[in-house]
Design a protein around this motif. Structure first.
Motif, short mmCIF file in Angstrom:
data_model
loop_
_atom_site.label_atom_id
_atom_site.label_comp_id
_atom_site.label_asym_id
_atom_site.label_seq_id
_atom_site.Cartn_x
_atom_site.Cartn_y
_atom_site.Cartn_z
N TRP A 267 0.84 -1.20 0.00
CA TRP A 267 0.00 0.00 0.00
C TRP A 267 0.87 1.25 0.00
N ILE A 268 1.91 1.24 0.83
CA ILE A 268 2.83 2.37 0.89
C ILE A 268 3.49 2.61 -0.48
N GLN A 269 3.80 1.53 -1.20
CA GLN A 269 4.42 1.66 -2.52
C GLN A 269 3.62 2.59 -3.43
N GLY A 270 2.32 2.53 -3.33
CA GLY A 270 1.47 3.32 -4.22
C GLY A 270 1.04 4.65 -3.65
N HIS A 271 1.65 5.06 -2.53
CA HIS A 271 1.26 6.31 -1.87
C HIS A 271 2.49 7.12 -1.49
N PRO A 272 2.31 8.40 -1.14
CA PRO A 272 3.46 9.29 -0.92
C PRO A 272 4.49 8.79 0.09
N LEU A 273 4.05 8.08 1.14
CA LEU A 273 5.01 7.60 2.12
C LEU A 273 6.04 6.67 1.48
N GLY A 274 5.65 5.98 0.41
CA GLY A 274 6.57 5.07 -0.26
C GLY A 274 7.79 5.74 -0.82
N ARG A 275 7.69 7.02 -1.14
CA ARG A 275 8.84 7.75 -1.70
C ARG A 275 9.80 8.20 -0.61
N LYS A 276 9.43 8.01 0.64
CA LYS A 276 10.29 8.40 1.76
C LYS A 276 11.35 7.33 2.05
N PHE A 277 11.18 6.14 1.48
CA PHE A 277 12.07 5.03 1.80
C PHE A 277 12.99 4.70 0.62
N LYS A 278 14.21 4.31 0.96
CA LYS A 278 15.16 3.90 -0.06
C LYS A 278 14.88 2.48 -0.56
N ALA A 279 14.30 1.66 0.31
CA ALA A 279 13.99 0.28 -0.07
C ALA A 279 12.88 -0.25 0.81
N LEU A 280 12.15 -1.24 0.28
CA LEU A 280 11.04 -1.87 0.98
C LEU A 280 11.24 -3.38 0.98
N VAL A 281 10.70 -4.04 2.01
CA VAL A 281 10.71 -5.50 2.09
C VAL A 281 9.31 -5.97 2.44
N CYS A 282 8.77 -6.86 1.61
CA CYS A 282 7.42 -7.40 1.82
C CYS A 282 7.51 -8.90 1.99
N HIS A 283 7.16 -9.39 3.18
CA HIS A 283 7.15 -10.83 3.46
C HIS A 283 5.71 -11.31 3.54
N ASP A 284 5.36 -12.27 2.67
CA ASP A 284 4.02 -12.89 2.68
C ASP A 284 2.93 -11.83 2.83
N GLY A 285 2.94 -10.86 1.95
CA GLY A 285 1.99 -9.76 2.02
C GLY A 285 0.80 -9.95 1.11
N VAL A 286 -0.06 -8.95 1.10
CA VAL A 286 -1.27 -8.93 0.26
C VAL A 286 -1.03 -8.02 -0.93
N PHE A 287 -1.15 -8.55 -2.13
CA PHE A 287 -1.05 -7.73 -3.33
C PHE A 287 -2.39 -7.10 -3.68
N SER A 288 -3.45 -7.91 -3.61
CA SER A 288 -4.78 -7.40 -3.92
C SER A 288 -5.78 -7.89 -2.88
N THR A 289 -6.53 -6.97 -2.30
CA THR A 289 -7.54 -7.35 -1.31
C THR A 289 -8.66 -8.18 -1.95
N LEU A 290 -8.82 -8.09 -3.25
CA LEU A 290 -9.83 -8.91 -3.92
C LEU A 290 -9.46 -10.39 -3.87
N ASN A 291 -8.17 -10.66 -3.65
CA ASN A 291 -7.72 -12.05 -3.56
C ASN A 291 -7.82 -12.62 -2.15
N GLN A 292 -8.36 -11.84 -1.21
CA GLN A 292 -8.49 -12.34 0.14
C GLN A 292 -9.40 -13.56 0.22
N TRP A 293 -10.19 -13.78 -0.80
CA TRP A 293 -11.05 -14.96 -0.79
C TRP A 293 -10.34 -16.21 -1.29
N SER A 294 -9.04 -16.12 -1.48
CA SER A 294 -8.24 -17.33 -1.71
C SER A 294 -7.63 -17.83 -0.40
N THR A 295 -7.93 -17.13 0.71
CA THR A 295 -7.43 -17.56 2.01
C THR A 295 -8.29 -18.71 2.53
#
Length: 751
Positions: free
Chosen positions: A600-628
């Motif tokens: 989510w941060i990647q697509g919003h202004p806070l994402g530009r505040k960081f030099k790098a991001l790490v995502c472990h077992d995250g959610v790409f799309s909330t529409l896919n929550q029904w695959s849980t």
């Protein structure tokens, strides 16, 4: 001087021995040799290797007199690539420990007298042997009680009035109620799995026909030895459609025994577990624990409360049961209510502690572990508050619990286990196991009446063995997105100098109904990042537990709303109030919901505040929550099903904002993560690669939502640290320090 020492293995080993001996003043030679052989790097710097090879201790279990305590310790060596496991005996007076059993297949030591203990030994073909040994001459006098042709675990024993000992354990049962042993079961010729209803897989496995069940028998002592009585193990849940312990994490906390019978927690068999969280408390009356046909389980009634039930515990008199119960049947993180069943003879009458007319309850915290005092007049309860799990005392009669409880003093950090030090002692001193951000295991004796605590044994000498100390730990509080405060933990490097500037390591927790705690973690340990040269800030924004239900419940329908704004406020607070933090070289990391927030941060202004991001077992799309697998989770948090409230899912969908993605990102995901399938890692990686954004994918085919295997965990740490160090500049700084140390070393050597 210290940088030069790090370059010389001999001095590393010498210093390791000094640190370990000082950390274990009562240790014998086997203690020290084990620790040295497994800690592959010295604790002059707390590294992933030190974290993963540090001895891991279980909670300490005292005997009835409170003079000795049993515990297990496991270690892993990256030199031999092997795990070791021991059962050890702690002397409560001196704090010294001695070796009882050194066997990787031995587990679950349990007192069966003041000088005898029972334990399990796993064997070939899925068998389990029950052994009894004496603490005076361990090993030489161990004898077999029985061998069971199945894997059993979660043992509990209780002395009965007729002199026998009730024995209860958990084991898998076949559909017809017999013990299940996959090791000897006939293998099908096809691998096909066919389902006609919801809940086809859970956590990290596809579900089959076998279910967890509770089994009982009794032991009697003849000619100085315990033997089985009656007909062997009996399935207490046979024919009931009930399953206990509740998978995937249920254990001994899901049931308890007394001379009157067995109480246990199980899912409501009439509700689909993919859609509902409801678990009920049941009672099976047993007189001898040799009954060949157990009575049918009887449900304990709790009108108005239909959620999870947890932690049932019998009083010492055996007539009362304390437990917790949630209200909502579709909210896994609802507030547990402390409950009492005053008389096991009447299951229709239960009482709630701190009840209020509006149903919310006067105590705003979440009780977890429950322990009765020796005289049954008080309950000792653990509950989280402000990033620490505290110990509280509550009158055992709800009518007497007029005031909300106060905290009992314990060691720094968070309590994770409590036991009566001596069952017959009316003083009710407690043996408490806790951890902290600098110590992975601490045993202490707590006196609730005096509100004092005395540390008995610290696995790391309160962090010194790891080169860590409490002086590195701090807190900050700042205004959140609304009229509320947000709290964050801060971990600084052990060589911290306030005149210098350190890049920010910004950690975002999962859950989302969870919190960063002042407690040890072998997976996300802030000290590992701090010792790389970061100031680590771990905020607990909207959705976090331990700060009252209003803050926790504020995340409902707000996944990318209030929590994101709280994190923005956290970053701004750090910029304005922590001059030793270099926010221009900041990195951010998160797992599970924290991984969602990274995307989510990647697509919003806070994402530009960081030099790098790490995502472990995250959610790409909330529409896919029904695959849980546990669909009640998105139904609650997104305020409905995907077909009734699609807009609620789309509103907070990170995939809707991929056009704004620009920050280098590492993605880690595992094949056996059925909570968030691996496609949730592949999709964002494909987006990043297609857009030409620096990115990397690390995949573990044999891990679930957590990376647990030591060798895999080491790779995880290496990949994560290399990624953030590269973009934050820490890698360059480290290389410069090494080069300077080599130059200094050469300069000091004689020609």
């Amino acid at each position: 001087m210290w940088s030069l020492l790090l370059l010389h293995p001999f001095w590393n080993l010498v210093l390791s021995c000094i640190l370990l001996i000082s950390a274990f003043p009562g240790a014998d030679a086997s203690d020290i040799s084990i620790a040295v052989s497994n800690m592959t790097l010295t604790a002059t710097k707390f590294t992933p290797e030190v974290l993963l090879t540090a001895p891991r201790r279980s909670p300490a279990i005292p005997n009835a007199k409170g003079t000795k305590a049993l515990f297990t310790v496991t270690t892993y060596s990256f030199e031999t690539h092997r795990k070791t496991s021991q059962i050890r005996l702690l002397d409560v007076e001196s704090g010294q420990s001695t070796l009882l059993v050194d066997d990787l297949s031995a587990s679950e030591p349990t007192w069966i007298g003041d000088d005898e203990f029972l334990y399990l030994k796993s064997g070939e073909k899925g068998n389990t042997t029950v052994l009894v040994d004496k603490i005076a001459r361990p090993g030489s006098q161990a004898y077999e009680v029985t061998t069971i042709k199945a894997r059993i675990s979660n043992i509990k024993i209780k002395e009965l009035t007729n002199g026998t000992v009730a024995f209860v354990c958990s084991a898998s049962a076949t559909p017809d109620g017999q013990l299940s042993n996959p090791a000897t079961a006939k293998k099908p010729y096809s691998s096909a799995k066919v389902y006609t209803s919801l809940f086809v897989r859970h956590w990290d496995e596809w579900l089959g026909e076998d279910k967890n069940s509770l089994w009982y028998t009794a032991l009697e002592k003849k000619n100085g030895r315990f033997t089985l009585t009656g007909h062997g193990l009996v399935n207490a849940l046979a024919g009931s459609k009930l399953e206990s312990p509740v998978p995937p994490f249920g254990g001994t906390g899901d049931f308890d025994i007394s001379p009157t019978g067995l109480v246990f927690v199980a899912k409501d068999p009439e509700l689909n577990p993919a859609l509902y969280t409801k678990t009920d408390l049941y009672y099976v009356p047993l007189k001898t624990f040799t009954e060949e046909q157990p009575p049918s389980p009887q449900i304990v009634e709790t009108p108005g409360l239909e959620g999870y039930t947890n932690s049932p515990v019998f009083s010492h008199c055996g007539r009362k049961v304390a437990f917790t119960r949630m209200r909502s049947k579709q909210y896994e993180s609802d507030k547990p209510r402390l409950m009492l069943l005053p008389d096991i003879g009447d299951l229709s009458k239960t009482e709630e502690f701190f009840a209020t007319d509006d149903g919310e309850g006067a105590w705003d915290y979440r009780p977890e572990t429950i322990l009765w005092s020796a005289d049954d007049k008080s309950l000792y309860v653990t509950a989280e508050k402000n990033a620490r799990v505290h110990l509280w005392e509550v009158p055992s009669n709800p009518a007497d619990a007029r005031d909300t409880p106060s905290v009992i003093m314990t060691a720094d950090g968070s309590v994770n286990d409590i036991r009566l030090l001596a069952e017959a002692d009316s003083s009710s001193k407690l043996l408490v196991t806790s951890t902290s951000l600098v110590d992975n295991s601490c045993y202490s004796i707590v006196d609730p009446s005096a509100n004092t605590t005395d540390i008995l044994s610290s696995n790391s000498k309160q962090g010194k063995t790891f080169g860590l100390s409490r002086s590195s730990i701090g807190d900050i509080t700042f205004k959140g997105a609304g009229d509320y405060d947000v709290h964050a933990l801060v971990v600084r490097p052990s060589n911290f100098d306030e005149k210098k500037k350190y890049p920010l390591c910004f950690l975002i927790h999962g859950g989302p109904q969870g919190a960063w705690q002042d407690g040890w973690s072998n997976r996300w340990n802030p000290a590992v990042f701090a010792e790389q040269g970061y100031v680590v800030v771990s905020p607990n924004p909207t959705g976090s537990t331990g700060y009252g239900m209003a803050l926790q419940n504020g995340i409902k329908g707000q996944w990318g709303g209030r929590p994101y704004e709280d994190l923005v406020k956290a970053f701004e607070h750090i910029e304005e109030n922590m001059p030793y933090v270099d926010t221009d070289r900041a990195v951010a990391l998160g797992a599970s919901y924290g991984g969602y927030m990274i995307n989510w941060i990647q697509g919003h202004p806070l994402g530009r505040k960081f030099k790098a991001l790490v995502c472990h077992d995250g959610v790409f799309s909330t529409l896919n929550q029904w695959s849980t697998e546990e669909l009640f989770f998105p139904i609650h948090d997104f305020e409905g099903t995907i077909y009734d409230n699609r807009a609620g899912y789309e509103k907070w969908d990170p995939a809707q904002h991929v056009n704004e993605w620009a920050t280098p990102q590492l993605i880690i995901h595992s094949e056996l993560d059925y909570r968030l399938p691996i496609t949730e890692g592949l999709a964002p990686f494909n987006v990043l690669q297609s857009k030409g954004i620096p990115s990397k994918l690390v995949m573990f085919p044999d891990e679930n939502h957590w990376v647990l295997k030591p060798e895999n965990s080491l790779v995880w740490h290496e990949q994560v640290l290399a990624w953030i160090n590269k973009y934050s500049g820490v890698e360059k700084e480290t290389q410069e320090v090494r080069e300077m140390a080599v130059v200094e070393d050469k300069r000091q050597k004689p020609m």
